[in-house]
Scaffold this active site. Structure first.
Site, PDB file in Angstrom:
ATOM      1  N   ARG A   1       9.676 -11.212 -14.956  1.00 46.32           N
ATOM      2  CA  ARG A   1       9.656  -9.895 -14.285  1.00 46.32           C
ATOM      3  C   ARG A   1      10.875  -9.105 -14.739  1.00 46.32           C
ATOM      4  NH1 ARG A   1       8.156  -9.128  -8.283  1.00 46.32           N
ATOM      5  NH2 ARG A   1       7.423  -7.155  -9.160  1.00 46.32           N
TER       6      ARG A   1
ATOM      7  N   ARG B   1       8.513 -13.852  -4.539  1.00 41.78           N
ATOM      8  CA  ARG B   1       8.944 -12.496  -4.857  1.00 41.78           C
ATOM      9  C   ARG B   1      10.114 -12.148  -3.947  1.00 41.78           C
ATOM     10  NH1 ARG B   1       8.874 -11.048  -0.159  1.00 41.78           N
ATOM     11  NH2 ARG B   1       9.322  -8.956  -0.863  1.00 41.78           N
ATOM     12  N   GLY B   2      10.718 -10.995  -4.222  1.00 46.08           N
ATOM     13  CA  GLY B   2      11.918 -10.603  -3.494  1.00 46.08           C
ATOM     14  C   GLY B   2      13.122 -10.901  -4.363  1.00 46.08           C
ATOM     15  N   ALA B   3      14.012  -9.912  -4.488  1.00 42.15           N
ATOM     16  CA  ALA B   3      15.095 -10.030  -5.459  1.00 42.15           C
ATOM     17  C   ALA B   3      15.961 -11.273  -5.253  1.00 42.15           C
ATOM     18  CB  ALA B   3      15.944  -8.752  -5.422  1.00 42.15           C
TER      19      ALA B   3
ATOM     20  N   ASP C   1      16.210  -4.301  -5.638  1.00 41.88           N
ATOM     21  CA  ASP C   1      15.943  -5.204  -6.753  1.00 41.88           C
ATOM     22  C   ASP C   1      16.999  -5.095  -7.842  1.00 41.88           C
ATOM     23  OD1 ASP C   1      13.160  -4.495  -5.455  1.00 41.88           O
ATOM     24  OD2 ASP C   1      13.011  -6.474  -6.382  1.00 41.88           O
TER      25      ASP C   1
ATOM     26  N   ASN D   1      14.178  -0.267  -6.063  1.00 42.32           N
ATOM     27  CA  ASN D   1      13.531  -1.089  -5.037  1.00 42.32           C
ATOM     28  C   ASN D   1      12.037  -0.790  -5.083  1.00 42.32           C
ATOM     29  OD1 ASN D   1      13.774  -3.015  -2.850  1.00 42.32           O
ATOM     30  ND2 ASN D   1      13.296  -1.334  -1.441  1.00 42.32           N
ATOM     31  N   LYS D   2      11.289  -1.479  -4.245  1.00 43.26           N
ATOM     32  CA  LYS D   2       9.829  -1.360  -4.209  1.00 43.26           C
ATOM     33  C   LYS D   2       9.372   0.095  -4.219  1.00 43.26           C
ATOM     34  CE  LYS D   2       7.500  -4.003  -4.140  1.00 43.26           C
ATOM     35  NZ  LYS D   2       6.934  -4.481  -5.423  1.00 43.26           N
TER      36      LYS D   2
ATOM     37  N   GLN E   1       3.181  -6.069   1.115  1.00 43.80           N
ATOM     38  CA  GLN E   1       4.194  -7.027   1.560  1.00 43.80           C
ATOM     39  C   GLN E   1       4.716  -6.691   2.950  1.00 43.80           C
ATOM     40  OE1 GLN E   1       4.203  -5.413  -1.386  1.00 43.80           O
ATOM     41  NE2 GLN E   1       4.804  -6.771  -3.066  1.00 43.80           N
TER      42      GLN E   1
END
Lengths: 351, 351
Positions: A92, A49-51, A238, A247-248, A197
């Site tokens: 995603r 995960r993570g852009a 993201d 973003n998150k 996270q």
């Protein structure tokens, strides 16, 4: 200390190896991934995960689809690889980097004259994305470090670290670069419900590197901004459209509270995160399953039958952003993204 | 449906019975408590929690200390009961209701001529506090319900419900009264990390009563305020000084975000929550243990050795509060608490 490697191509394996991020912080395990199906599962389960890391994974995913396609007919080969790649792209919806990585490798592959050279071209391009990501993170880190006081406390949300990239990180890259430049940086890591996270990954990777990190609940940030000494908020992204930073979930809350307390709010992200073609209302915000909120380990936290909303991301409008730190430099309001992109085209110098 | 009873005196037992709130939502268990030590453990472990419920528990605690004290000498009796009561008073430092309940019952007890009548007086006064709490919650509910539109969505944090009181609730009492008055109220319950009173308790008690409730992470509130239709935020309080409302950590964040989005921010609390003798900086904010953040069930969420901050409460300055709903009516800025208290003294009419 050796830098963290989050995911990479293993030539001997003929596939991808990556750290399974769902197991951290209690278990550090490297997964060997040799099929597109397994990669899609890994992306959906957030093992990767993570852009920026999703951009790299998207690239390697196309390379894997090509490497495992046994068609000799070039037209059938490209059709099959593109179909598999489409499944990866859609695993995603919010992070733009995933489709960016997929599309970039497909474009390179389609320029090849036959299946064998297309396989090689895809892998070369995917490896190039990974190498660029590493360079980008260091450049972002160096640009961003200059924004931080010599002694400061920085609040971050989720994990925009080495684990979200090939290595080094974006938001945490800024912190790593500041520490490498001799600055004294304390980090407040918001735990980042529901998947934690911040608590699991940001705390793990900063502690591993000897950087001072303290974990709080997400809801504690505003209180600490008011009573403590937060000098800056730094987060990743993201997707960045003309009008908003995706973003998150929770990022928007921090942006509102940072503005209320007069604290700068910085976004650190490579240019591959920018989506000049869309505006906020055209972007789908992924909603994920109920169990991410309702269950942790063996514990049921919500009564049966009670529904949840589980948005994975939120959008922070540009007016709350103090600066965006990219690998080409820092942009500030009014965030003329087109000017940045044209500056990029005409000026490739790294810092 | 019968109203929830959170804690009560059991004459046959000669002690307190209460719902163990740490076990909800998966287990509903009534504890029989016949010693001060057990009560203190229950308060520290949050088996009993919520400001008004702590007031009731404090009162019953003194009654229990008196009932279990076998001294015949009145001076020794009162000294021992006061010493035990002091331990109860200090078991949690932030909620003012606990010391209020303890002190009120001690004062009544000290007016008795001998140990036997002091035991009876203490129990009578404690039962009076519980009965008043129930009346207060219904009065708060009725006053507050008038503030809500006929069809609305209300966001709440933590649990200021029946489980935080004898019954009915303060913030959730407003919602219950609005529903009882025929209004259509949807509730967004923030899960309330670290101990998840919103997910576990608010969701449980509203679902039990057939009220529409949806759980979100705390960090999602600002996003929903921006994109959705939150008509009001309603929370309880653990202590209200002249300058601030102390409530569960995260309350301040919601107040800042509500102000930013032009959403009214209401506090529902009985007058026993008011502390006219102190200002914000004189109040201790309880810090609790690392494990509340680091462990859920069998799951370790934070790497070993990484520290946390775990403030149980935060302070919301009065300028962010739209109105405070009390059992004597609604007060609005500039929140002249002295005027409210004198109004109370001269006007005892219930709504």
């Amino acid at each position: 200390m050796k830098e963290i490697s989050t995911l990479w191509w293993d030539d001997e394996l003929g596939g991808i190896r990556y750290i399974d991020q769902t197991l951290l912080p209690t278990e550090y395990a490297i997964v060997r991934c040799t099929s597109v199906d397994r990669l899609i599962t890994a992306i959906k389960r957030l093992e990767i995960r993570g852009a920026p890391a999703l951009g790299v994974a998207g690239g390697y995913g196309v390379a894997l689809a090509a490497a495992t396609c046994t068609e000799i007919s070039y037209s059938t080969f490209t059709r099959k690889v593109q179909k598999e790649s489409g499944r990866i792209r859609e695993s995603r919806p919010t992070a733009v980097n995933l489709s960016w990585g997929v599309d970039r490798v497909i474009a390179r592959m389609l320029a090849a004259p036959d299946a064998a050279s297309a396989q090689k071209a895809a892998l070369d391009e995917a490896k190039a994305i990974a190498a660029e990501d590493t360079r980008c993170c260091h450049a972002i880190g160096d640009y961003g470090a200059a924004l931080l006081p010599d002694k400061c406390t920085v609040l971050t949300h989720c994990n925009a670290g080495a684990l979200a990239c090939s290595t080094w990180g974006t938001a945490l890259g800024v912190i790593r670069s500041a520490v490498a430049a001799g600055k004294t940086v304390k980090v407040i890591a918001c735990e980042t419900r529901p998947l934690l996270q911040g608590a699991r990954l940001t705390a793990w990777e900063l502690a591993r590197d000897g950087i001072d990190v303290t974990v709080i609940t997400d809801s504690m940030a505003a209180h600490i901004m008011r009573t403590g000494t937060i000098d800056a908020v730094i987060v990743g992204a993201d997707r960045i459209t003309r009008d908003a930073v995706f973003n998150k979930i929770g990022t928007y809350m921090h942006a509102v509270c940072a503005r209320y307390h007069g604290i700068p709010f910085y976004v650190a992200a490579p240019l591959s995160t920018f989506d000049a073609t869309r505006i906020e209302r055209e972007v789908i915000i992924e909603e994920r399953g109920r169990d991410e909120l309702a269950v942790v380990g063996n514990r049921t936290l919500i009564p049966d039958g009670v529904p949840v909303r589980n948005y994975a991301f939120d959008a922070t409008p540009m007016e709350l952003v103090s600066a965006i730190i990219t690998e080409r430099g820092i942009i500030r309001p009014p965030f003329d993204i087109n000017a940045l992109l044209s500056r990029t085209a005409s000026n490739n110098s790294e810092p």
